[in-house]
Design a protein around this motif. Structure first.
Motif, PDB file in Angstrom:
ATOM      1  N   GLY A  28      65.108 -18.176  23.084  1.00  0.00           N
ATOM      2  CA  GLY A  28      64.353 -19.129  22.292  1.00  0.00           C
ATOM      3  C   GLY A  28      65.087 -19.724  21.126  1.00  0.00           C
ATOM      4  N   ALA A  29      66.392 -19.822  21.199  1.00  0.00           N
ATOM      5  CA  ALA A  29      67.143 -20.465  20.107  1.00  0.00           C
ATOM      6  C   ALA A  29      66.676 -21.910  19.954  1.00  0.00           C
ATOM      7  CB  ALA A  29      68.628 -20.419  20.395  1.00  0.00           C
ATOM      8  N   ASP A  30      66.601 -22.363  18.738  1.00  0.00           N
ATOM      9  CA  ASP A  30      66.096 -23.691  18.431  1.00  0.00           C
ATOM     10  C   ASP A  30      67.265 -24.693  18.436  1.00  0.00           C
ATOM     11  OD1 ASP A  30      65.050 -25.993  17.296  1.00  0.00           O
ATOM     12  OD2 ASP A  30      63.904 -24.915  15.771  1.00  0.00           O
ATOM     13  N   VAL A  31      67.480 -25.313  19.597  1.00  0.00           N
ATOM     14  CA  VAL A  31      68.649 -26.179  19.777  1.00  0.00           C
ATOM     15  C   VAL A  31      68.583 -27.410  18.856  1.00  0.00           C
ATOM     16  CG1 VAL A  31      69.983 -27.540  21.427  1.00  0.00           C
ATOM     17  CG2 VAL A  31      68.914 -25.412  22.149  1.00  0.00           C
ATOM     18  N   GLU A  32      67.378 -27.922  18.629  1.00  0.00           N
ATOM     19  CA  GLU A  32      67.243 -29.089  17.763  1.00  0.00           C
ATOM     20  C   GLU A  32      67.637 -28.742  16.328  1.00  0.00           C
ATOM     21  OE1 GLU A  32      63.395 -30.873  17.998  1.00  0.00           O
ATOM     22  OE2 GLU A  32      64.003 -32.625  16.819  1.00  0.00           O
ATOM     23  N   TYR A  33      67.238 -27.567  15.904  1.00  0.00           N
ATOM     24  CA  TYR A  33      67.653 -27.103  14.569  1.00  0.00           C
ATOM     25  C   TYR A  33      69.174 -26.915  14.549  1.00  0.00           C
ATOM     26  CZ  TYR A  33      67.528 -24.226  10.272  1.00  0.00           C
ATOM     27  OH  TYR A  33      67.711 -23.727   9.010  1.00  0.00           O
TER      28      TYR A  33
END
Lengths: 410, 112
Positions: free
Chosen positions: B32-37
């Motif tokens: 669930g890493a936040d790629v957009e962040y």
């Protein structure tokens, strides 16, 4: 992920077509913002960059030109890739900002409307901060603190010196562009004198400040590479800088009159004229901003980045401007296209060359704290570092220049 | 999220700097890493890491393996790796932010 409490404006332009962002100033702040807004919005925002010059010569690394480590051309960049990145580049002078009507008036008379305006005009020189100094005096005693003809004039005068000639630099008061810059420049003066084999020439720095950036490592480097050549005087030593006379070539302090062959006057500075004329600056001459967004505190539709802004503890540098531009670009997109907003994060590193392969650096990470941009962690080069570390710093600075100029100009 | 590309030459060099560090086997993005962040955070990196060539002191980090990127940043955070610029960058990155950055760079292409 926490988001900023940014007001989502109704943005009437959204209903009428693409929202419009106009950027004044094609330097490290303005060109970075233009490119990042265009790229990250995938064409959803109409981006116009207004910059009078067709090529931009960087002030950063200009000291390496002074020292003979780079040629002038290597500091000059064009806007071809900015344009290819989806930015409309208008080569015109922005004459004024009509904040009520939300448009920029060009010197030729055209008007460029905006939904958000980003102002990145850099600095203007406060000529009258040094008595006797003026724009015409700068033709004799260059400041060379804005890139271009002034830098070339300084180099011509430096290269014309004879052994025994004296150089005097008047250093600027805080806040000013590139805090270590005057001291790196003096290092480059000394390097050129040494390379010419001069034994009798001396350099005097008249400083209105009691201390300066990276002082410990500059002082160590000067003693090591140029013993006895550079004399730094703080106000206790010179007693006060009384002024200059461009006709006689004299520099006067409370204690001494100098008549050097080369005078480099770096006066106090202020935000570029267009920002001051638009009422974006306060009494300091620079523009207050919201630390979380780089938005002007006097106009919610305008952002100010780079040397013109009051960015808390961040130095006025190209790196800072580039970093601030990315935060502003993120916030502008969020306001105009409802993309996600993230917490502001800023950073800076400044490299300074003291002598061949002897390079020092200072840097920090910054975040908004209680409305002010503050350093969260810092580092600075130390005395007695190995030659390998300093050489590595120099190589890193060269690679950084390639990186940041590509980030700014494509 | 496609799988990370194999590490390139610059990655191999960084890996060598890490010594025998054990690299995680699972992709952070899978957790669930936040790629957009990560894309936003990456803008701090691209000031310097945009145009690096093989001989550069500043390596190209686009397309490196996620786990590798995360471990290298963590090594700077603990100062196991030496450069003060990178130590400073890593100092304020939490695990979530490192995962976001690693997930972004694993699939990012070098700017043209």
């Amino acid at each position: 992920m926490s988001t900023l409490g940014l007001p989502m404006l109704s943005a009437p332009a959204l209903a009428q077509g693409k929202p419009r962002v106009v950027i004044i100033g094609g330097g490290p702040g303005g060109a970075t913002a233009a490119r990042y807004i265009a790229k990250e919005s995938n064409g959803a925002i109409d981006v116009t960059l207004i910059e009078p010059l067709k090529t931009f010569t960087t002030c950063f690394f200009s000291n390496l030109y002074v020292g003979g480590f780079r040629d002038y051309k290597s500091l000059t960049h064009n806007y071809d890739k900015v344009r290819k990145g989806g930015v409309k580049v208008v080569h015109a002078l922005a004459a004024s900002i009509d904040r009520d009507k939300k448009h920029v008036v060009l010197a030729g008379g055209g008007k460029v409307p905006y939904d958000r305006l980003l102002v990145a005009p850099g600095i203007d020189i406060k000529f009258d901060s040094v008595p006797g100094y003026s724009e015409s005096a700068a033709e004799v005693m260059p400041h060379a603190w804005k890139p271009g003809a002034q830098t070339q004039l300084l180099v011509r005068k430096l290269n014309a010196l004879k052994d025994g000639d004296q150089i005097v630099m008047i250093a600027p008061p805080n806040p000013y562009r590139c805090p270590p810059g005057p001291y790196e420049r003096v290092s480059m003066f000394a390097h050129v004198l040494k390379k010419k084999g001069f034994k009798k020439s001396r350099i005097v720095i008249l400083d209105p400040k009691p201390t300066f950036s990276k002082q410990a490592v500059f002082s160590e480097g000067w003693e090591k590479h140029y013993p006895g050549v550079i004399e730094w005087q703080d106000p206790k030593i010179h007693g006060g800088i009384k002024g200059v006379d461009a006709k006689t070539g004299e520099v006067k302090t409370d204690f001494t009159n100098y008549k050097p062959a080369l005078v480099n006057v770096i006066p106090a500075q202020m935000a570029g004229k267009i920002a001051r004329d638009a009422g974006l600056a306060n009494q300091s001459g620079f523009c207050p901003i919201d630390a979380a967004s780089m938005k002007s505190t006097v106009d919610p539709n305008i952002f100010v980045v780079g040397d013109a802004s009051i960015a808390g503890e961040m130095p006025k540098s190209a790196f800072s401007a580039n970093s601030q531009a990315k935060v502003a670009a993120m916030v502008i997109r969020a306001e105009l296209t409802k993309s996600r907003a993230f917490p502001a994060r800023y950073s800076n590193t400044c490299w300074s060359l003291i002598a061949p392969d002897d390079d020092v650096k200072v840097g920090a990470s910054y975040e908004p704290v209680d409305g002010v941009i503050k350093a969260s962690s810092t580092f600075v080069s130390q005395r007695n570092e190995s030659a390998d570390v300093r050489k590595q710093n120099y190589k890193e600075s060269i690679d950084w220049y390639k990186g940041i100029t590509a980030d700014v100009f494509g | 999220m496609r799988r990370a590309k194999p590490a390139r030459r610059s990655a191999t060099r960084l890996l060598a700097l890490c010594g025998g560090m054990a690299l995680g086997l699972l992709s952070p993005a899978a957790h669930g890493a936040d790629v957009e962040y990560g894309r936003y955070l990456s803008t701090e990196c691209t000031t310097c890491h945009g145009v690096s060539k093989a001989e550069s002191t500043i390596p190209d980090i686009h397309g490196l393996g996620e786990s590798h990127i995360a471990e290298v940043i963590k090594a700077y955070r603990t100062k196991a790796l030496p450069n003060p610029v990178m130590q400073n960058v890593a100092a304020r990155l939490g695990d979530e932010e490192i995962a976001a950055l690693a997930a972004y760079f694993a699939t990012a292409k070098r700017p043209k």
